[in-house]
Design a protein around this motif. Sequence first.
Motif, PDB file in Angstrom:
ATOM      1  N   ALA A 124      -5.552 -23.060  10.504  1.00 32.95           N
ATOM      2  CA  ALA A 124      -5.156 -22.215   9.377  1.00 32.95           C
ATOM      3  C   ALA A 124      -6.381 -21.589   8.712  1.00 32.95           C
ATOM      4  N   GLY A 125      -7.431 -22.373   8.565  1.00 32.02           N
ATOM      5  CA  GLY A 125      -8.649 -21.847   7.970  1.00 32.02           C
ATOM      6  C   GLY A 125      -9.298 -20.792   8.827  1.00 32.02           C
ATOM      7  N   LEU A 126      -9.274 -21.016  10.129  1.00 28.43           N
ATOM      8  CA  LEU A 126      -9.864 -20.044  11.048  1.00 28.43           C
ATOM      9  C   LEU A 126      -9.055 -18.754  11.056  1.00 28.43           C
ATOM     10  N   LEU A 127      -7.740 -18.879  10.975  1.00 27.56           N
ATOM     11  CA  LEU A 127      -6.896 -17.687  10.932  1.00 27.56           C
ATOM     12  C   LEU A 127      -7.143 -16.897   9.651  1.00 27.56           C
ATOM     13  N   ALA A 128      -7.382 -17.579   8.554  1.00 30.83           N
ATOM     14  CA  ALA A 128      -7.671 -16.876   7.299  1.00 30.83           C
ATOM     15  C   ALA A 128      -8.942 -16.045   7.422  1.00 30.83           C
ATOM     16  N   VAL A 129      -9.967 -16.620   8.036  1.00 30.94           N
ATOM     17  CA  VAL A 129     -11.214 -15.881   8.259  1.00 30.94           C
ATOM     18  C   VAL A 129     -10.960 -14.687   9.176  1.00 30.94           C
ATOM     19  N   ALA A 130     -10.252 -14.929  10.273  1.00 30.35           N
ATOM     20  CA  ALA A 130      -9.987 -13.865  11.241  1.00 30.35           C
ATOM     21  C   ALA A 130      -9.159 -12.746  10.620  1.00 30.35           C
ATOM     22  N   GLY A 131      -8.202 -13.100   9.787  1.00 31.83           N
ATOM     23  CA  GLY A 131      -7.385 -12.082   9.139  1.00 31.83           C
ATOM     24  C   GLY A 131      -8.195 -11.191   8.221  1.00 31.83           C
ATOM     25  N   ARG A 132      -9.111 -11.788   7.465  1.00 32.46           N
ATOM     26  CA  ARG A 132      -9.964 -10.985   6.583  1.00 32.46           C
ATOM     27  C   ARG A 132     -10.879 -10.081   7.401  1.00 32.46           C
ATOM     28  N   ALA A 133     -11.401 -10.603   8.500  1.00 34.09           N
ATOM     29  CA  ALA A 133     -12.306  -9.806   9.328  1.00 34.09           C
ATOM     30  C   ALA A 133     -11.569  -8.643   9.986  1.00 34.09           C
ATOM     31  N   GLU A 141      -4.679  -6.261   5.547  1.00 32.72           N
ATOM     32  CA  GLU A 141      -4.635  -7.588   6.154  1.00 32.72           C
ATOM     33  C   GLU A 141      -3.212  -7.905   6.601  1.00 32.72           C
ATOM     34  N   HIS A 142      -2.981  -7.775   7.873  1.00 34.14           N
ATOM     35  CA  HIS A 142      -1.708  -8.170   8.476  1.00 34.14           C
ATOM     36  C   HIS A 142      -2.063  -8.921   9.754  1.00 34.14           C
ATOM     37  N   LEU A 143      -1.374 -10.016  10.000  1.00 30.35           N
ATOM     38  CA  LEU A 143      -1.803 -10.978  11.016  1.00 30.35           C
ATOM     39  C   LEU A 143      -1.084 -10.846  12.358  1.00 30.35           C
ATOM     40  N   ASP A 144      -0.256  -9.825  12.515  1.00 27.33           N
ATOM     41  CA  ASP A 144       0.543  -9.765  13.741  1.00 27.33           C
ATOM     42  C   ASP A 144      -0.290  -9.489  14.982  1.00 27.33           C
ATOM     43  N   ASN A 145      -1.522  -9.019  14.840  1.00 28.58           N
ATOM     44  CA  ASN A 145      -2.417  -8.855  15.988  1.00 28.58           C
ATOM     45  C   ASN A 145      -3.350 -10.041  16.152  1.00 28.58           C
ATOM     46  N   VAL A 146      -4.041 -10.396  15.063  1.00 30.37           N
ATOM     47  CA  VAL A 146      -5.102 -11.390  15.200  1.00 30.37           C
ATOM     48  C   VAL A 146      -4.551 -12.809  15.372  1.00 30.37           C
ATOM     49  N   ALA A 147      -3.394 -13.125  14.803  1.00 30.72           N
ATOM     50  CA  ALA A 147      -2.854 -14.480  14.964  1.00 30.72           C
ATOM     51  C   ALA A 147      -2.507 -14.789  16.421  1.00 30.72           C
ATOM     52  N   PRO A 159       6.033 -16.177   5.340  1.00 27.69           N
ATOM     53  CA  PRO A 159       5.347 -16.022   4.057  1.00 27.69           C
ATOM     54  C   PRO A 159       4.111 -16.900   3.948  1.00 27.69           C
ATOM     55  N   GLN A 160       3.159 -16.445   3.157  1.00 33.33           N
ATOM     56  CA  GLN A 160       1.851 -17.077   3.007  1.00 33.33           C
ATOM     57  C   GLN A 160       1.042 -17.065   4.299  1.00 33.33           C
ATOM     58  N   GLY A 161       1.385 -16.172   5.217  1.00 35.87           N
ATOM     59  CA  GLY A 161       0.613 -16.015   6.441  1.00 35.87           C
ATOM     60  C   GLY A 161       0.753 -17.146   7.427  1.00 35.87           C
ATOM     61  N   ARG A 162       1.816 -17.901   7.358  1.00 37.47           N
ATOM     62  CA  ARG A 162       2.005 -19.023   8.282  1.00 37.47           C
ATOM     63  C   ARG A 162       2.564 -18.519   9.613  1.00 37.47           C
TER      64      ARG A 162
END
Length: 321
Positions: A124-133, A141-147, A159-162
């Motif tokens: 989860a922490g790594l995904l948060a960093v990747a999402g910001r980058a 910031e949308h996670l549908d690619n980087v996640a 919700p909450q980027g999970r």
Amino acid sequence: MRRLAAFAPAGIGNFAAGFDVLGAAVAPEDGSLWGDQVEIREAAEPGLTCTGPFAHRLPADPADNLVLRTRDLFAAAVGETLPPLAFTLTKGLPVCSGLGSSAASVAATARALNAWCGDPLSPAGLLAVAGRAESLASGAEHLDNVAPSLLGGLLLIAPQGRPCALPFPTGVRIVVASPALELATREARRVLPRDVPLGLAVEHAQNLAAFVAALYTNDRALLTATLRDLVAEPWRSSLVPGFRAAQRGALDAGALGASLSGAGPAVFAVAERRDAAAVAAALEAGFQSEGIASTVRLCRLDTRGARLVDREESADAEGEP
């Protein structure tokens, strides 16, 4: 000298039914690696070298490259100053392609750095960093690619980027056509309306929910009915010459659905294995009808995401461990 490398796969954002909340990591059916690779090694002077078929399309100033920007965000997240590190990015994905190019660079860098530092960040922490980058490239910031590129699979961003992993039907292939075009995500987002009518919002919610239900029940008819983009595709289709012809051809060849991959210009189709080759030919022919060359790949879901592909430690020149 210590050295470590990580690879992250190509991806399909939105996956038709889920604008900004649904994405998949994909891998060629032949087992080859299709994505970006980042190598880290100890060095007296930090730096970045870019290689690969699409390195020439990256920013001229290394400081603007997502690899180094991910490094800085990672260091801030772990609260440590990293030692001098040299990075090599092998750019295997074209930029502005709709294939999660920026996400793959970010995911590979984040995975490599976390391994280098002894995995201080949770997924989860790594995904948060990747999402910001990744947002530095996409403008939001949308996670549908980087996640998916980081974690693998077909993911629904709750919700909450999970990220929530979804099942994917067996015997189905993902056919990806990458035309010789570029379309920046920022440009593709600018054509979208700011407001969505209530009726369309309800229809989109119904469609996405039914799509998820189709995956869990393995209902091919419902999957076919819901594998569509109601929100972004109507506005973005005119930005991609040959898209409608490719889409029509794929559907006529038996595809369960076909849509833009992410913001485009890449196009993907979902097809039964027996129809995949015909769908691939139809996608290529659709772009060719507009005089546009394309590369088509038969893919499966990549369930591994970003992973280490090479790890090496050897004695230095003085023989020290």
